[in-house]
Design an enzyme around this catalytic site. Structure first.
Site, PDB file in Angstrom:
ATOM      1  N   GLU A 148     -30.767  21.963 -25.527  1.00 22.33           N
ATOM      2  CA  GLU A 148     -31.848  21.026 -25.791  1.00 22.33           C
ATOM      3  C   GLU A 148     -31.436  19.563 -25.641  1.00 22.33           C
ATOM      4  O   GLU A 148     -32.284  18.684 -25.537  1.00 22.33           O
ATOM      5  CB  GLU A 148     -32.437  21.260 -27.192  1.00 22.33           C
ATOM      6  CG  GLU A 148     -31.451  21.140 -28.326  1.00 22.33           C
ATOM      7  CD  GLU A 148     -30.849  22.488 -28.701  1.00 22.33           C
ATOM      8  OE1 GLU A 148     -30.543  22.671 -29.875  1.00 22.33           O
ATOM      9  OE2 GLU A 148     -30.679  23.339 -27.817  1.00 22.33           O
ATOM     10  N   ASP A 183     -23.970   0.674  10.017  1.00 22.74           N
ATOM     11  CA  ASP A 183     -23.996  -0.189  11.181  1.00 22.74           C
ATOM     12  C   ASP A 183     -22.661  -0.933  11.272  1.00 22.74           C
ATOM     13  O   ASP A 183     -21.799  -0.772  10.412  1.00 22.74           O
ATOM     14  CB  ASP A 183     -25.177  -1.168  11.111  1.00 22.74           C
ATOM     15  CG  ASP A 183     -25.109  -2.098   9.895  1.00 22.74           C
ATOM     16  OD1 ASP A 183     -24.198  -1.924   9.073  1.00 22.74           O
ATOM     17  OD2 ASP A 183     -25.964  -2.989   9.781  1.00 22.74           O
ATOM     18  N   ASP A 228     -33.082   0.028  10.913  1.00 18.05           N
ATOM     19  CA  ASP A 228     -32.393   1.022  10.087  1.00 18.05           C
ATOM     20  C   ASP A 228     -33.340   1.795   9.173  1.00 18.05           C
ATOM     21  O   ASP A 228     -32.937   2.785   8.557  1.00 18.05           O
ATOM     22  CB  ASP A 228     -31.322   0.335   9.221  1.00 18.05           C
ATOM     23  CG  ASP A 228     -30.237  -0.320  10.047  1.00 18.05           C
ATOM     24  OD1 ASP A 228     -29.805   0.304  11.027  1.00 18.05           O
ATOM     25  OD2 ASP A 228     -29.839  -1.453   9.725  1.00 18.05           O
ATOM     26  N   ASP A 241     -24.490  20.138 -30.954  1.00 21.34           N
ATOM     27  CA  ASP A 241     -25.169  19.246 -30.013  1.00 21.34           C
ATOM     28  C   ASP A 241     -24.824  17.784 -30.291  1.00 21.34           C
ATOM     29  O   ASP A 241     -24.609  16.997 -29.361  1.00 21.34           O
ATOM     30  CB  ASP A 241     -26.687  19.442 -30.096  1.00 21.34           C
ATOM     31  CG  ASP A 241     -27.132  20.713 -29.385  1.00 21.34           C
ATOM     32  OD1 ASP A 241     -26.397  21.178 -28.505  1.00 21.34           O
ATOM     33  OD2 ASP A 241     -28.210  21.235 -29.721  1.00 21.34           O
TER      34      ASP A 241
END
Length: 919
Positions: free
Chosen positions: A352, A394, A666, A759
């Protein structure tokens, strides 16, 4: 809706780091006019009325001036109509965000358990489960709120602007005919051009557009020159459409109007001025977006990866939870208690905290990247950043310096020529399209400051803008009103195609085969010196013409060349080596010619034995293009479509492709890539198409970003592995214990508290260290690996759980229902400590605490939770959870169990790594 979608509902809805035009496909985009039919009739009719009306009437209908609005008028309209934004891009109100954080299957399941506990008057269980829901919701609310605010701050760094014409207050209105001469703005007008954020545009504003600009609102063209607009986002048509100022009343379809421009489209070539007709939700884009919120874009690699892992856990839960219910119901005979226990096991199986862990990890990664001058527009793009194994880039400004120097200006045969420099200067000075580094280099040349003041002797007549098919552009000027001169500059091959003569020693001679061979030899020699060569040509035309087009670019006289030095960056070679060391192959896609490209690649240490050119690609079928894309590293003389085709070919072979570009040429490749990367100085369309923006165009910055992306992904993977393997082991232990014990091995309340504490211990995972070895190669989602990991490591914890069962049964004699509290307390402590210990065992392939140590926040959090687990059975709260203090003899056994668990996990981890590796 899948469980993943429920988990990520709030997160996906808050992806506001993505910009307004982020790769969104509109309904019926491929159906041509389908988008128009999706718009309300009043919107369509209103825009058609403004498109067909005479210009003066259209401006009057907008309460606009022929010269634009004043700042005060614009401010009043902005306050009245609101910003130029789409509503669904706005942040959720705090109360809706809080509801979204609560509304997930795990919290709903816990709420059901709390309700059942309250109805059965089990107040203690109700309080504990309610606390779990509140903590889970609030932690996620706080973390996602921080993440969203960080994303908004980062997004603000790369916002797009529009060039707006604002009329000075009290200025007399000029003649309409003067105002709408064209996009070049050389008529005398009282309005001043300003650069403003697109969100500040209002109806009635006049804007200036050129190649590379996004259309920021729905507009009517006032004046245009060779204006071509890509409308694929609205109509699905791949070819750009030419737009004009004149209306066409014969056209009935809104999207066919030649004088209308629509938000979300972009200028491919040419230039224009336009008046804003509608903004925000009142645009075509806005109305369609509001009616299509249910239409989501295809899942990214990140979303698909988490989705597949989620379904793995779902299938596991669907098998195990009913089995747990059946075994406990049959063996204990108490079906309501068995049902609550099975629900608790279901909660234990579901991670969770996944939404909060993922959001926090991504947000932390984005903030760290921003400190390295990398701005993340879309948070889940970070995973693709780390998974990238091919970077296409490029050449100019990336491998080379972002500044070009004008090195030579020669006649057609290589001799220095001031005349060629003068004509190149006139061309660069008067052009108003997409300004590039070459034009800047010409205009900033030192000789021009003292010798070339001739611009004041010329008047601009017209312009033929640059486009990527012709690869040239022209201006037409008048010298003292005597005659017109068409001055053209562009790529050598494209210029030779329109030249019929050459200027040699002041005479214009035919461009025959012999002279053509000499011309090619001269340009090749300049290229071999690493110089980029631009040809300059001209012709005289009669003085009675005012409008010119591409058709006039013929029968030109070649004057010579301007040659530019584009030196490589000092950091390029080091950056290429660093990227290669991290498993990223760099490929160069450039529109420059192969000779210059080969020289630059040699200087930066990039192998370029074979350079594939655009014309060669055009002769290849798809299979050959794919083979070339995989085999070769350098491609030259490419058009925008060539770049896109190569990117798609690489992706088709399973490569995760990043594309780095900053120009309008591009944009197709940026959209086609897994991760589009641009720079803050890029044209609008490139920045909008990109997922990540670099504030510094440097491959070293990019290499830092790749590593941070992998660290972020690695920390998310830790949580999923830990949770999956630990939960699998726990459920296996529960099944064994349930079959043989006369009581539940752990009460539902205890199981929920243990799950909550576990948790909480993992909240610090986003801040954990990552071993350098784990970021040396690209990281990709592999659900099969996670399933194998779960099955391999999960039963290890079960071995020690069974040892704990034997310990409590045989040593401490906890065998009856009356003694179940002792048994459950003993397993509660062992289960929590082994689950927390596994965090450190699985976070690294190395020996934990010796070869690799967790970050201080994770050490502190896991240490705190282990301390709580040990102390809780002995605390005053123990009775609330039906726990009891453990005997002194229990603790040495606990140390032995934990030590044995750590040793066995470490040994088996080495076996797993040898057999399967460790991503």
């Amino acid at each position: 809706m899948t469980l993943l979608h429920a988990w990520f509902d709030a997160f996906l809805r808050s992806r506001r780091a993505a910009s307004l035009f982020r790769r969104r496909a509109l309904p019926d985009a491929g159906a041509g006019r389908g988008a128009a039919s999706a718009m309300p009739d009043d919107v369509s009719a209103g825009l058609l009325r403004l498109a067909h009306a005479p210009l003066a009437a259209a401006l009057a209908g907008l309460d606009a001036h022929p010269d634009g609005l004043s700042a005060d008028e614009a401010r009043e309209r902005l306050a009245r109509l609101g910003p130029n934004e789409i509503d669904h891009e706005k942040p959720l109100p705090w109360w809706r965000h809080l509801w979204q954080c609560y509304r997930n299957p795990f919290n709903l399941l816990l709420s059901v358990l709390a309700t059942v506990s309250w109805l059965t008057e089990d107040i203690k269980a109700t309080v504990v489960i309610g606390t779990m829901v509140a903590l889970s919701t609030l932690i996620r609310f706080v973390q996602e709120g921080r993440s969203n605010r960080a994303a908004e701050r980062l997004k603000a760094l790369v916002g797009n602007n529009a060039r707006v014409l604002r009329r000075a207050p009290g200025t007399e209105v000029a003649e309409l005919a003067d105002t709408c001469v064209g996009a070049h703005l050389h008529s005398r007008r009282p309005a001043q051009q300003r650069s403003l954020p697109i969100r500040e545009l209002v109806p009635g504003d006049h804007i200036v557009l050129s190649a590379g600009d996004m259309i920021p609102a729905d507009c009517r063209v006032l004046g245009a020159k060779d204006l071509f607009v890509a409308q694929a986002a609205m109509t699905g048509e791949s070819l750009p459409l030419e737009k004009f100022a004149e209306p066409d009343p014969q056209q009935a379809h809104l999207l066919d109007q030649p004088n209308l421009l629509f938000m979300g489209t972009n200028v491919v070539s040419g230039s224009a001025t336009a008046v804003v007709l509608a903004t925000g939700n009142r645009t075509c884009f806005g109305t369609i977006a509001q009616r299509s919120t249910a239409s989501e874009r295809a899942p990214t690699a990140f979303q698909a990866g988490v989705n597949s892992v989620s379904w793995l856990l779902i299938r596991f839960a669907l098998v195990m939870v009913p089995f747990v219910l059946l075994v406990n119901g049959v063996t204990k005979g108490d079906w309501p208690e068995a049902f609550l226990f099975a629900l608790s096991v279901a909660v234990g199986l579901t991670p969770e905290m996944l939404p909060m862990i993922v959001t926090s990890t991504l947000a932390k990664g984005a903030v760290l990247l921003s400190r390295r001058k990398v701005i993340v527009k879309r948070l889940d793009a970070i995973q693709n950043f780390g998974a990238m194994d091919v970077l296409c880039t490029d050449k100019t400004g990336t491998l080379t310096q972002d500044r070009i120097a004008l090195e030579r200006h020669t006649d057609v045969f290589g001799n220095d020529s001031q005349d060629v420099l003068a004509f190149a200067y006139l061309n660069s000075h008067f052009q108003t399209g997409l300004t590039n580094l070459l034009d800047r280099a010409v205009l900033e040349h030192v000789e021009l400051q003292t010798e070339l003041r001739l611009a004041q002797d010329y008047r601009k007549v017209d312009e033929i803008p640059f486009d990527f098919e012709r690869r040239r552009m022209s201006v037409v000027v008048s010298e003292r009103e005597d005659h017109h001169e068409l001055i053209c500059k562009g790529a050598v091959e494209e210029m030779l195609a329109v030249c019929s003569h050459v200027r040699e020693d002041g005479r214009d001679l035919p461009l025959d085969a012999a002279r053509l061979a000499r011309v090619r030899q001269t340009t090749e020699e300049l290229n071999e010196q690493g110089l980029r060569v631009v040809a300059v040509a001209m012709k005289e035309t009669p003085a009675d013409r005012q409008v010119y087009s591409k058709a006039d670019e013929h029968a030109l006289t070649l004057l010579g060349y301007v040659a530019f030095l584009d030196p490589p960056k000092e950091s390029t070679a080091q950056a290429l080596q660093a990227l290669a060391a991290h498993g990223v192959e760099v490929k160069v896609f450039t529109g420059d010619n192969e000779l210059v490209t080969a020289r630059v690649c040699a200087q930066v240490g990039l192998p370029a034995e074979t350079i594939v050119t655009g014309p060669q690609l055009e002769r290849m079928d798809e299979a050959a293009v794919c083979a070339a894309a995989l085999r070769h590293r350098v491609f030259a003389r490419l058009t925008p479509l060539h770049k896109e085709r190569l990117v798609r070919a690489l992706r088709a072979h399973g490569k995760v492709v990043g594309f780095l570009g900053d120009g309008i040429n591009d944009a197709p490749a940026l959209r086609a890539a897994d991760i589009g990367i641009s720079v803050d100085s890029a044209v609008d369309i490139a920045k909008e198409a990109a997922d990540i923006i670099l504030l510094e165009k440097n491959l070293m910055v990019l290499e830092d970003g790749v590593i941070q992306g992998r660290r972020t992904f690695s920390n998310m993977l830790k949580y999923i592995r830990m949770t999956a393997s630990s939960n699998f082991g726990n459920v296996f232990s529960v099944l064994v214990a349930s079959a043989f014990l006369p009581f539940l091995p752990m009460l539902p309340l205890q199981l929920l508290v243990q799950n909550l504490l576990y948790d909480v211990s993992q909240i610090a995972i986003p801040f954990d260290n990552v071993d350098e070895e784990l970021v040396r190669q690209p990281l990709k989602w592999n659900p099969a690996d996670i399933g194998r990991f779960m099955v391999f490591f999960g039963p290890i914890s079960s071995i020690f759980d069974l040892s704990c069962f034997a310990l409590m049964w045989y040593v401490f004699d906890a065998r009856t229902v009356a003694d179940q509290s002792l048994f459950q307390s003993g397993w509660f402590v062992v289960g929590l400590l082994t689950q927390t210990l596994i965090v450190h065992m699985i976070r690294t392939p190395k020996v934990p605490f010796v070869q690799s140590i967790a970050a201080p926040p994770l050490l502190l959090m896991t240490g705190l939770i282990m301390a709580i687990g040990v102390l809780l059975p002995m605390s005053p709260l123990a009775g609330y959870f039906k726990l009891q203090a453990l005997p002194a003899g229990y603790w040495p056994f606990l140390v032995a169990i934990l030590f044995g668990y750590a040793v066995l996990t470490t040994l088996l981890k080495k076996v797993y790594i040898r057999r399967y590796g460790w991503q």
